[in-house]
Design a protein around this motif. Structure first.
Motif, PDB file in Angstrom:
ATOM      1  N   LEU A 298     -12.427 -15.550   4.281  1.00  0.00           N
ATOM      2  CA  LEU A 298     -13.250 -16.768   4.855  1.00  0.00           C
ATOM      3  C   LEU A 298     -12.334 -17.837   4.887  1.00  0.00           C
ATOM      4  N   ASP A 299     -11.137 -17.935   4.250  1.00  0.00           N
ATOM      5  CA  ASP A 299     -10.242 -19.195   4.329  1.00  0.00           C
ATOM      6  C   ASP A 299      -9.666 -19.598   5.740  1.00  0.00           C
ATOM      7  N   LYS A 300     -10.122 -20.335   6.436  1.00  0.00           N
ATOM      8  CA  LYS A 300      -9.747 -20.764   7.775  1.00  0.00           C
ATOM      9  C   LYS A 300      -8.681 -21.729   7.709  1.00  0.00           C
ATOM     10  N   GLU A 301      -8.555 -22.467   6.454  1.00  0.00           N
ATOM     11  CA  GLU A 301      -7.412 -23.516   6.418  1.00  0.00           C
ATOM     12  C   GLU A 301      -5.927 -23.144   6.634  1.00  0.00           C
ATOM     13  N   ASN A 302      -5.863 -21.991   5.814  1.00  0.00           N
ATOM     14  CA  ASN A 302      -4.551 -21.359   5.215  1.00  0.00           C
ATOM     15  C   ASN A 302      -4.757 -19.693   5.685  1.00  0.00           C
ATOM     16  N   HIS A 303      -3.860 -19.624   6.977  1.00  0.00           N
ATOM     17  CA  HIS A 303      -4.049 -18.043   7.409  1.00  0.00           C
ATOM     18  C   HIS A 303      -3.321 -17.414   6.554  1.00  0.00           C
ATOM     19  N   GLU A 304      -2.363 -17.620   5.738  1.00  0.00           N
ATOM     20  CA  GLU A 304      -1.708 -16.997   4.713  1.00  0.00           C
ATOM     21  C   GLU A 304      -2.630 -16.038   3.976  1.00  0.00           C
ATOM     22  N   ASN A 305      -3.748 -16.852   3.483  1.00  0.00           N
ATOM     23  CA  ASN A 305      -4.484 -16.389   2.329  1.00  0.00           C
ATOM     24  C   ASN A 305      -5.224 -15.180   3.062  1.00  0.00           C
ATOM     25  N   ARG A 306      -5.813 -15.412   4.115  1.00  0.00           N
ATOM     26  CA  ARG A 306      -6.535 -14.149   4.989  1.00  0.00           C
ATOM     27  C   ARG A 306      -5.617 -13.053   5.180  1.00  0.00           C
ATOM     28  N   GLU A 307      -4.294 -13.433   5.617  1.00  0.00           N
ATOM     29  CA  GLU A 307      -3.199 -12.432   5.828  1.00  0.00           C
ATOM     30  C   GLU A 307      -2.776 -11.485   4.606  1.00  0.00           C
ATOM     31  N   TRP A 308      -3.016 -12.026   3.296  1.00  0.00           N
ATOM     32  CA  TRP A 308      -2.847 -11.377   2.157  1.00  0.00           C
ATOM     33  C   TRP A 308      -3.622 -10.167   1.979  1.00  0.00           C
ATOM     34  N   THR A 309      -5.083 -10.455   2.231  1.00  0.00           N
ATOM     35  CA  THR A 309      -5.992  -9.577   1.897  1.00  0.00           C
ATOM     36  C   THR A 309      -5.980  -8.480   3.029  1.00  0.00           C
ATOM     37  N   ILE A 310      -5.443  -8.669   4.271  1.00  0.00           N
ATOM     38  CA  ILE A 310      -5.505  -8.049   5.513  1.00  0.00           C
ATOM     39  C   ILE A 310      -4.271  -6.960   5.374  1.00  0.00           C
ATOM     40  N   SER A 311      -3.166  -7.548   4.765  1.00  0.00           N
ATOM     41  CA  SER A 311      -1.760  -6.796   4.375  1.00  0.00           C
ATOM     42  C   SER A 311      -2.421  -5.766   3.311  1.00  0.00           C
ATOM     43  N   SER A 312      -2.840  -6.269   2.224  1.00  0.00           N
ATOM     44  CA  SER A 312      -3.521  -5.287   1.052  1.00  0.00           C
ATOM     45  C   SER A 312      -4.068  -4.301   1.673  1.00  0.00           C
ATOM     46  N   TRP A 313      -5.098  -4.391   2.631  1.00  0.00           N
ATOM     47  CA  TRP A 313      -5.849  -3.539   3.359  1.00  0.00           C
ATOM     48  C   TRP A 313      -4.911  -2.399   4.124  1.00  0.00           C
ATOM     49  N   GLU A 314      -4.013  -2.906   4.681  1.00  0.00           N
ATOM     50  CA  GLU A 314      -3.239  -2.010   5.402  1.00  0.00           C
ATOM     51  C   GLU A 314      -2.311  -1.168   4.658  1.00  0.00           C
ATOM     52  N   PHE A 315      -1.813  -1.580   3.459  1.00  0.00           N
ATOM     53  CA  PHE A 315      -1.417  -0.650   2.487  1.00  0.00           C
ATOM     54  C   PHE A 315      -2.430   0.364   1.883  1.00  0.00           C
ATOM     55  N   ALA A 316      -3.425  -0.091   1.780  1.00  0.00           N
ATOM     56  CA  ALA A 316      -4.567   0.984   1.144  1.00  0.00           C
ATOM     57  C   ALA A 316      -4.830   1.954   2.222  1.00  0.00           C
ATOM     58  N   LYS A 317      -4.853   1.820   3.546  1.00  0.00           N
ATOM     59  CA  LYS A 317      -5.206   2.533   4.618  1.00  0.00           C
ATOM     60  C   LYS A 317      -3.781   3.426   4.748  1.00  0.00           C
ATOM     61  N   GLN A 318      -2.633   3.024   4.578  1.00  0.00           N
ATOM     62  CA  GLN A 318      -1.512   3.800   4.574  1.00  0.00           C
ATOM     63  C   GLN A 318      -1.242   4.809   3.588  1.00  0.00           C
ATOM     64  N   ILE A 319      -1.733   4.510   2.350  1.00  0.00           N
ATOM     65  CA  ILE A 319      -1.554   5.355   1.036  1.00  0.00           C
ATOM     66  C   ILE A 319      -2.474   5.891   0.666  1.00  0.00           C
ATOM     67  N   LEU A 320      -3.805   5.478   0.544  1.00  0.00           N
ATOM     68  CA  LEU A 320      -4.854   6.037  -0.114  1.00  0.00           C
ATOM     69  C   LEU A 320      -5.222   7.744   0.512  1.00  0.00           C
ATOM     70  N   PRO A 321      -4.980   7.919   1.827  1.00  0.00           N
ATOM     71  CA  PRO A 321      -5.433   9.200   2.498  1.00  0.00           C
ATOM     72  C   PRO A 321      -4.187  10.257   1.799  1.00  0.00           C
ATOM     73  N   MET A 322      -3.252   9.881   1.778  1.00  0.00           N
ATOM     74  CA  MET A 322      -1.971  10.724   1.389  1.00  0.00           C
ATOM     75  C   MET A 322      -2.101  11.094  -0.088  1.00  0.00           C
ATOM     76  N   LEU A 323      -2.484  10.080  -0.849  1.00  0.00           N
ATOM     77  CA  LEU A 323      -2.754  10.052  -2.248  1.00  0.00           C
ATOM     78  C   LEU A 323      -3.760  11.075  -2.614  1.00  0.00           C
ATOM     79  N   ALA A 324      -5.027  11.047  -1.737  1.00  0.00           N
ATOM     80  CA  ALA A 324      -6.105  11.945  -1.942  1.00  0.00           C
ATOM     81  C   ALA A 324      -5.686  13.357  -1.775  1.00  0.00           C
ATOM     82  N   LEU A 325      -4.845  13.612  -0.507  1.00  0.00           N
ATOM     83  CA  LEU A 325      -4.578  14.804  -0.291  1.00  0.00           C
ATOM     84  C   LEU A 325      -3.620  15.352  -1.460  1.00  0.00           C
TER      85      LEU A 325
END
Length: 447
Positions: A298-325
């Motif tokens: 929700l932080d609209k003043e510093n785009h890096e903060n939003r990018e931090w969580t989005i980047s973390s989500w990208e790692f989760a999407k990449q890694i969690l399915p393979m880990l589960a398998l």
């Protein structure tokens, strides 16, 4: 083209029908393996995902967003001084204290930022292999010489394997080196100490939230007291994280305060209404992760903060399915071993114990190979090995498994393949297994 597609569909139908038709549901071992699979999946979800992987994704996000490419290239890049790059990579495990799966998002993030293949591989191996808590536990339970051998082996492995990988793919590294020489790096957005403070605060939260319990007899050491007060220590570092969010990332203090109130309330509620002491900490951790995600998104003043969580989500999407398998496959084939209980997989545990006795080339290789595919949560390899040694496992194969097991696992391999490709993954795994086999042979002949 259409005919090939239809034939492929037909073959998949035949294969699935064949599996269903010959499904050995009357076999006791098959049903036990199914139980082991679900047991491992449930245990992994409860013990590992919330406290280990989710914080690790946010740490990887910090590397991806806040750690500048210049910093990564300075310490790990193809043009970095080799002694510096490999030294930093080789000792990283003493700081991180993570397992073979938790290291993956961190490895993926520094690799994407331009780290040289050799230092990145050294980091990938050392993260779970040089866990200082596991080494101390090894020395206390399996013997001082085993702890020393594990330390020397793990540090040397990370450097040697990284150097060999760098040499094998030297043409690619040469191209990367030339490309990085021409990169025009932007100036740092904040002092390095601020980024380091934010990063290590998250790392220490990860470390103490997963601080393992000492042996039953150990009630007076510093490790016992740290374990006793680990949630108070974790809470202290959470306060430092709040300071970092306000003063370094410039998030509104009102938002951070609301997040802190939500975490505190969830802690009180979970401690009073959840009887299972292992499950109770998961609630405030989930609330904390959710709160952190919301206030950064929700932080609209510093785009890096939003990018931090989005980047973390990208790692989760990449890694969690393979880990589960990988976890499902490992549980079915090799069974589930944790908390003092063992449920056998399709491959009988007795076979493993029988195959790793003595100090032959085969027993050391087999221990390395099986260890490479099994999943070991942080610190669990020591009690497992204690049981195997008591059942007749040789000291050489025990060290071989210690050097190959914690740094690799089937889930780990599947994710590495997605980052590096099949060929590099096969080479990396082969080098770990080969070197663990040789080390086991040498150690077994000495002791």
């Amino acid at each position: 083209m259409e005919t090939k597609r239809e034939i492929k569909i037909l073959l998949w139908i035949i294969a699935i029908f064949g599996i269903a038709f010959f499904l050995p549901i009357e076999s006791a071992r098959f049903n036990t393996a199914i139980d082991a699979t679900f047991d491992l999946v449930k245990w992994y979800a409860r013990e590992h995902v919330v406290l280990c992987l989710l914080p690790a994704f946010f740490i990887a996000g910090v590397i991806s967003v806040f750690v500048s490419q210049g910093s990564v290239l300075r310490y790990f890049g193809a043009n970095a001084k080799k002694w510096l790059a490999y030294t930093v990579a080789a000792v990283s495990g003493t700081i991180l204290a993570v397992c073979s799966c938790t290291i993956l998002p961190l490895f993926s993030s520094i690799h994407k930022r331009g780290a040289g293949l050799g230092p990145a591989i050294a980091f990938l191996y050392s993260g779970p292999a040089i866990n200082i808590l596991a080494i101390i536990l090894t020395a206390r339970i399996l013997g001082f010489e085993m702890g020393v051998a594990r330390t020397i082996g793990a540090i040397s492995f990370s450097i040697i394997i990284g150097l060999i990988m760098s040499f094998i793919y030297r043409k690619e590294e040469r191209v990367k080196k030339e490309e990085q020489m021409n990169i025009q790096l932007p100036p740092e957005k904040r002092p390095i100490w601020q980024t380091s403070f934010h990063f290590f605060t998250l790392v220490l939260i990860l470390v103490f939230a997963n601080w393992g319990s000492p042996s039953i007899e150990d009630t007076s050491s510093i490790w016992y007291y740290l374990w006793t007060y680990k949630w108070y220590i974790t809470g202290l570092f959470s306060l430092l994280l709040g300071y970092s969010l306000i003063h370094i990332l410039k998030i509104k203090w009102q938002w951070v305060l609301l997040a802190a109130i939500a975490i505190t309330a969830s802690t009180l509620l979970s401690s009073n209404f959840i009887e299972n002491v292992k499950l109770a900490p998961l609630i405030p951790m989930l609330v904390g992760i959710a709160s952190l995600s919301v206030i950064t998104l929700l932080d609209k003043e510093n785009h890096e903060n939003r990018e931090w969580t989005i980047s973390s989500w990208e790692f989760a999407k990449q890694i969690l399915p393979m880990l589960a398998l990988g976890v499902i496959t490992a549980g079915f084939l090799l069974g589930s071993t944790h908390d003092g209980q063992t449920i056998a997989g399709v491959i009988p545990n007795e076979w493993i114990q029988w195959l790793v006795g003595g100090n032959s080339i085969f027993s050391n290789f087999f221990a390395s190979f099986i260890g490479a595919f099994m999943y070991f949560a942080t610190l669990t390899e020591v009690p497992i090995l204690q049981g195997l040694i008591a059942s007749g496992m040789g000291k050489g194969p025990a060290l071989a498994l210690l050097l190959a097991g914690p740094s690799l696992s089937l889930p780990n391999m599947l994710v590495i393949r997605g980052v590096l490709g099949t060929q590099k993954t096969v080479v990396y795994v082969s080098l770990v297994v080969l070197m663990a086999t040789i080390s086991g042979l040498i150690y077994g002949s000495m002791f």
